[in-house]
Scaffold this motif. Structure first.
Motif, PDB file in Angstrom:
ATOM      1  N   LEU A  25      -6.321   9.477  -1.251  1.00  0.00           N
ATOM      2  CA  LEU A  25      -5.070   8.751  -1.495  1.00  0.00           C
ATOM      3  C   LEU A  25      -4.425   8.316  -0.179  1.00  0.00           C
ATOM      4  N   ASP A  26      -4.467   9.247   0.788  1.00  0.00           N
ATOM      5  CA  ASP A  26      -3.903   8.917   2.108  1.00  0.00           C
ATOM      6  C   ASP A  26      -4.606   7.697   2.692  1.00  0.00           C
ATOM      7  N   ASN A  27      -5.937   7.724   2.545  1.00  0.00           N
ATOM      8  CA  ASN A  27      -6.717   6.608   3.073  1.00  0.00           C
ATOM      9  C   ASN A  27      -6.364   5.306   2.358  1.00  0.00           C
ATOM     10  N   LEU A  28      -6.196   5.407   1.027  1.00  0.00           N
ATOM     11  CA  LEU A  28      -5.845   4.237   0.235  1.00  0.00           C
ATOM     12  C   LEU A  28      -4.491   3.697   0.694  1.00  0.00           C
ATOM     13  N   GLN A  29      -3.556   4.634   0.890  1.00  0.00           N
ATOM     14  CA  GLN A  29      -2.215   4.220   1.310  1.00  0.00           C
ATOM     15  C   GLN A  29      -2.271   3.533   2.676  1.00  0.00           C
ATOM     16  N   LYS A  30      -3.127   4.109   3.552  1.00  0.00           N
ATOM     17  CA  LYS A  30      -3.261   3.537   4.892  1.00  0.00           C
ATOM     18  C   LYS A  30      -3.794   2.101   4.811  1.00  0.00           C
ATOM     19  N   LEU A  31      -4.743   1.928   3.890  1.00  0.00           N
ATOM     20  CA  LEU A  31      -5.330   0.589   3.743  1.00  0.00           C
ATOM     21  C   LEU A  31      -4.319  -0.406   3.198  1.00  0.00           C
TER      22      LEU A  31
ATOM     23  N   THR B 265       3.822  -0.136  12.451  1.00  0.00           N
ATOM     24  CA  THR B 265       3.473   0.953  11.525  1.00  0.00           C
ATOM     25  C   THR B 265       4.710   1.280  10.687  1.00  0.00           C
ATOM     26  N   PRO B 266       4.933   0.528   9.622  1.00  0.00           N
ATOM     27  CA  PRO B 266       6.134   0.739   8.836  1.00  0.00           C
ATOM     28  C   PRO B 266       6.071   2.057   8.066  1.00  0.00           C
TER      29      PRO B 266
ATOM     30  N   PRO C 271       6.389   4.473   4.782  1.00  0.00           N
ATOM     31  CA  PRO C 271       6.022   4.184   3.400  1.00  0.00           C
ATOM     32  C   PRO C 271       7.211   3.615   2.644  1.00  0.00           C
ATOM     33  N   GLY C 272       6.969   2.714   1.769  1.00  0.00           N
ATOM     34  CA  GLY C 272       8.050   2.141   0.985  1.00  0.00           C
ATOM     35  C   GLY C 272       7.476   1.323  -0.149  1.00  0.00           C
ATOM     36  N   MET C 273       8.324   0.639  -0.846  1.00  0.00           N
ATOM     37  CA  MET C 273       7.844  -0.214  -1.947  1.00  0.00           C
ATOM     38  C   MET C 273       7.050  -1.373  -1.353  1.00  0.00           C
ATOM     39  N   ILE C 274       5.963  -1.692  -1.985  1.00  0.00           N
ATOM     40  CA  ILE C 274       5.165  -2.798  -1.476  1.00  0.00           C
ATOM     41  C   ILE C 274       5.779  -4.100  -1.992  1.00  0.00           C
ATOM     42  N   SER C 275       5.961  -5.024  -1.098  1.00  0.00           N
ATOM     43  CA  SER C 275       6.491  -6.301  -1.564  1.00  0.00           C
ATOM     44  C   SER C 275       5.914  -7.423  -0.718  1.00  0.00           C
ATOM     45  N   GLY C 276       5.776  -8.539  -1.303  1.00  0.00           N
ATOM     46  CA  GLY C 276       5.399  -9.717  -0.529  1.00  0.00           C
ATOM     47  C   GLY C 276       3.912  -9.908  -0.381  1.00  0.00           C
TER      48      GLY C 276
END
Lengths: 158, 710
Positions: A124-130, A148-149, A151-156
């Protein structure tokens, strides 16, 4: 009263023996990675532990009824007749041994669950990193996002 | 290009692209059960755009390339877990075989034989003269010893099996390395970036990498195409692009690391040599400089120099560096120093403090660099149970090595220590006793390598030399009628033969016995001692016989004189022929204060029964000496095997579950899902139909245009 103590110890022995087999079953479900089965066994284990605790409370009450000072079997074992004493100590020893084995099995189950958790978490960490934007990406408000932002909501981007 | 022609060509392109997509989907469906196959898909890209009066118009679709779905991150994790899984699985399989060897639940094993042995001695205490009891004792002892020998033999067979599986594994590893290098080469030749991907070669390479990870623990650096580097976690390269490295399973090599002084110039010519075999690696470190055989001394470590072998009292053992003639016994090896080019030529130079020699007295795994130098990567565990991370630590090969060297090796050593202590203690008691008949002649069962070195020295070649103590043994001579012999003055012909540690040699003993039983001690020669094949031999002269008495030194037991058992390790223990062929020679009694053996005396037999409950010492090289009864010592070996098996079983299950989890994760990315493929097929089929419709539309448009002339 002594009969009740022995009956209680016998019930406890049965309960810890069941606990041991439930833990072994849980381990086999863990090794074949069946989370649903693990969950149902875990519910049974928790309920069994609750029952064992209730038995222990009532056993302490029985001890207290015989001798208000007594907290453990060892405290009043001298007051029991030889036959009851032998039976009680035998049961106590058997409970102790089964508990030890159960504790060992529980720690194995814990290690196995933790290992599986680690494997899943690293994926999961790897997925999040990707998925996290790296750099040179505009944020929602039209500004360049940091390299390197957090973690947050993905947008855009997606 | 614009207009109707472009519509036609767009339709044709779309037909081709969707046909390709359908083909790939079909290939996916066909390979749904193919091991190692990764799901493939076509990358579709819109074609070039053309500026027309209506604006930019696309030219259709292009099937760019066929790619495979594969998660490198999960694959890397999977490889690690597979190595751990196969290491423990192999270890577990091996340990299970050992457990079956010592399993006594269904048959009578060593424990039962051991109690029968002591019970028989108990029977002898009540019937010291019974031939039947004596025969039963010999028979039951033979059963006990044959069980012991058979366990040792089975363990040696397991060791051979481990060697065979390692050899096969190493061959497989080399083959895989070559295959992967070859695949890298093919990938480099076939791949055109962004256009043509040899997905099947990538899949095949992944399958081989997985197979390799099952053998050894590897890491993979992928720089794209065939440019991958595969190396062990300790850092030894297995494959570098199109180059494969070699691994060899061969007889261990002796490596010397010289101190700056020995490096000269000139470089020292001293090398260490050994006889024998062991599953441990011996690191010899010179702690006192000097000539070989002239004061140089060394310490020995079995775990690469982390801990050093100790004496029985816990102090670090220091061994004298000797030449070939007086090899020093260390653990299971006889070690000597000689010229670096020839083990038979004496070394000319001195040893210097800091010189280190590593002896590998077993078949070991070597990694060969391109320069041709070999590096020992045989898995090794330190005394605290941790792995040497500069060696292999994972995969079936590591499992097989750890089973052979650490687990089985330790069990064999423990069984040998059990046998050695049993033989010593039984013989110590028996050698001081007396049988029903006197000896007319006796020949020791244990030979020394040199008759002129102290019997307790490490160069004496005596297996029990280290157990000798300062003391003496009694020897009594009897006349032809069996009465204690007396000399002319009426004095009994008996003598106490002294042993002094560090001094008394076999030659000295012979001289001492001769001096004590012939002139000038007595006017006549009663006994004659000699050396036969480096063993002590004593004979009565003129029909005289003799018996042995109390022995505070242990010399009789060490030389195998008047003993019950022979051998010193589990594989060679046996009943002494002297006892086996003449039951009267079983010592139930002893020589009394009057110098005679009393009828019905059972003192020795009683001492033997007491041995069952006496704690004796067991010494395994590299471990602390333990004091236990024989039964307890064997029981602790059995329980150690049991707990090691259980631990390996748990680890195997644990790692297998984690590997399976990762494999499933990889499959969720790369596996073929038939439902998905069927949906894709319908999708592409519709697209194909639409493209065909596009062509037919263009065609009808053409016809419309062509019909204008009418």
């Amino acid at each position: 009263m002594k009969g009740q103590i022995l009956a209680n110890l016998r019930r406890q022995l049965g309960a810890v023996a069941l606990l041991e087999s439930l833990l072994a079953e849980e381990f086999s479900h863990l090794s074949t990675r069946q989370p649903a089965a693990v969950a149902s066994v875990e519910f049974s284990i928790q309920e069994l532990l609750r029952q064992i605790t209730a038995e222990r409370h009532s056993l302490h009450a029985l001890y207290a009824a015989l001798d208000p000072q007594a907290k453990r079997l060892a405290d009043l074992v001298g007051q029991l007749d030889p036959q009851t004493r032998e039976a009680a100590l035998g049961l106590y020893e058997a409970i102790e041994k089964t508990e030890q084995r159960s504790a060992k099995q529980a720690s194995r189950n814990y290690a196995m669950a933790l290992g599986l958790y680690d494997v899943t978490k690293s994926s999961l960490d790897n997925l999040q990193k990707l998925m996290t934007p790296k750099k040179g990406v505009y944020g929602a408000r039209g500004r360049m996002a940091s390299a390197t932002p957090p973690p947050g909501m993905i947008s855009g981007r997606l | 290009m614009s207009g109707i022609t472009s519509l036609l060509s767009m339709g044709a392109g779309a037909l081709r692209a969707n046909q390709a997509a359908l083909q790939v989907t079909g290939n996916n469906i066909s390979n749904v059960d193919t091991e190692g196959y990764s799901r493939q898909s076509v990358v579709l890209k819109d074609g070039q755009y053309v500026n027309t009066f209506t604006g930019q118009v696309g030219t259709g679709v292009v099937a760019q390339e066929v790619v495979r779905a594969h998660d490198k991150f999960v694959e890397a994790q999977y490889l690690t877990k597979v190595s751990a899984r196969d290491r423990y699985q192999t270890l577990y399989n091996g340990l299970q075989s050992v457990q079956n060897l010592v399993n006594e639940s269904n048959t009578d094993g060593l424990n039962t034989s051991l109690s029968t042995f002591f019970d028989d001695w108990g029977d002898l205490t009540t019937n010291p003269e019974s031939a039947a009891v004596r025969q039963t004792l010999v028979d039951d002892t033979e059963t006990l010893l044959s069980t012991l020998r058979s366990e040792a033999d089975s363990m040696r067979q397991l060791e051979d099996q481990a060697d065979q599986s390692i050899a096969a594994g190493v061959d497989k590893l080399n083959e895989l390395a070559k295959d992967i290098a070859d695949l890298n080469n093919q990938i480099n030749q076939t791949q055109i970036d962004g256009k043509s991907n040899p997905n099947n070669l990538y899949d095949l390479r992944d399958v081989k990498l997985r197979e390799m990870a099952g053998l050894v623990d590897i890491n993979v650096i992928d720089n794209g195409k065939g440019d991958i580097t595969v190396y062990t976690t300790a850092g030894q390269t297995v494959v570098d692009g199109v180059v494969a490295f070699d691994f060899k399973f061969e007889q261990g090599q002796t490596v010397r690391q010289l101190s700056p002084t020995s490096l000269g110039p000139p470089v020292s010519d001293v090398q260490a040599y050994y006889d024998g075999a062991d599953n441990d690696e011996y690191t010899l470190k010179v702690v006192s400089g000097g000539a070989v055989g002239g004061g140089a001394a060394f310490q020995v470590s079995l775990d690469g120099g982390r801990t050093w072998l100790t004496n029985d009292d816990g102090t670090t053992a220091v061994y004298q560096a000797e030449a070939e003639g007086s090899k020093v016994r260390v653990g299971d090896l006889d070690i000597w120093f000689a010229n670096v080019d020839d083990p038979d030529t004496p070394a000319a130079d001195n040893l210097n403090v800091g010189d280190t020699f590593t002896l590998v007295p077993k078949k070991a795994l070597y990694w060969y660099t391109t320069a041709g130098t070999a590096e020992n990567i045989t898995p090794q565990q330190y005394a605290d149970g941790t792995d040497n991370t500069r060696r292999l630590t994972g995969g079936a090969l590591a499992g097989a090595f750890l089973f052979r060297d650490e687990e089985l090796g330790e069990f064999q050593d423990t069984l040998d220590a059990f046998a050695k202590s049993m033989v010593w203690e039984v013989n110590r008691i028996h050698s001081q006793g007396a049988g029903l008949t006197n000896f007319s002649t006796v020949l020791g069962t244990n030979a020394v390598s040199l008759t002129n070195v102290a019997l307790d020295s490490r160069s004496s070649g005596l297996d029990f030399g280290d157990r000798l103590q300062s003391g003496a043994f009694m020897l009594y001579a009897y006349d032809a009628n069996g009465n204690l012999a007396v000399d002319g003055s009426g004095n009994p012909v008996q003598a106490s033969i002294a042993f002094t540690p560090g001094v008394t040699t076999l030659d000295d003993l012979v001289t001492a016995i001769d001096n004590a039983f012939s002139p000038p001690a007595f006017s006549d020669t009663y006994l004659d001692a000699s050396i036969s094949n480096n063993r002590l031999s004593i004979s009565g002269v003129n029909g005289r016989t003799f018996q042995f008495g109390d022995d505070s030194s242990g010399v009789l037991a060490a030389l195998g004189v008047n003993t019950f058992l022979t051998g010193s390790r589990a594989s060679d223990v046996a009943v002494n022929d002297v006892v086996g062929t003449d039951l009267n020679r079983i010592n139930a009694g002893h020589v009394g204060a009057d110098g005679l053996v009393a009828v019905g005396d059972n003192l020795t037999a009683k001492a033997m029964t007491e041995l069952e409950n006496t704690a004796i010492s067991f010494y395994v090289a590299g471990k602390t000496t333990v004091n236990q009864t024989l039964t307890d010592n064997y029981a602790s070996l059995v329980s150690k095997i049991g707990s090691d098996t259980a631990a390996a079983s748990y680890q195997a299950t644990y790692q297998a579950a984690l590997a399976a989890e990762l494999n499933e994760q990889q499959l969720s990315t790369s596996g073929v899902n038939l439902d998905e493929e069927l949906t894709n097929m319908i999708k592409f089929q519709h697209s194909y139909q639409a493209a065909a419709k596009l062509v037919s539309t263009a065609n009808s448009m053409f016809e419309t245009v062509l019909g204008l002339k009418n």
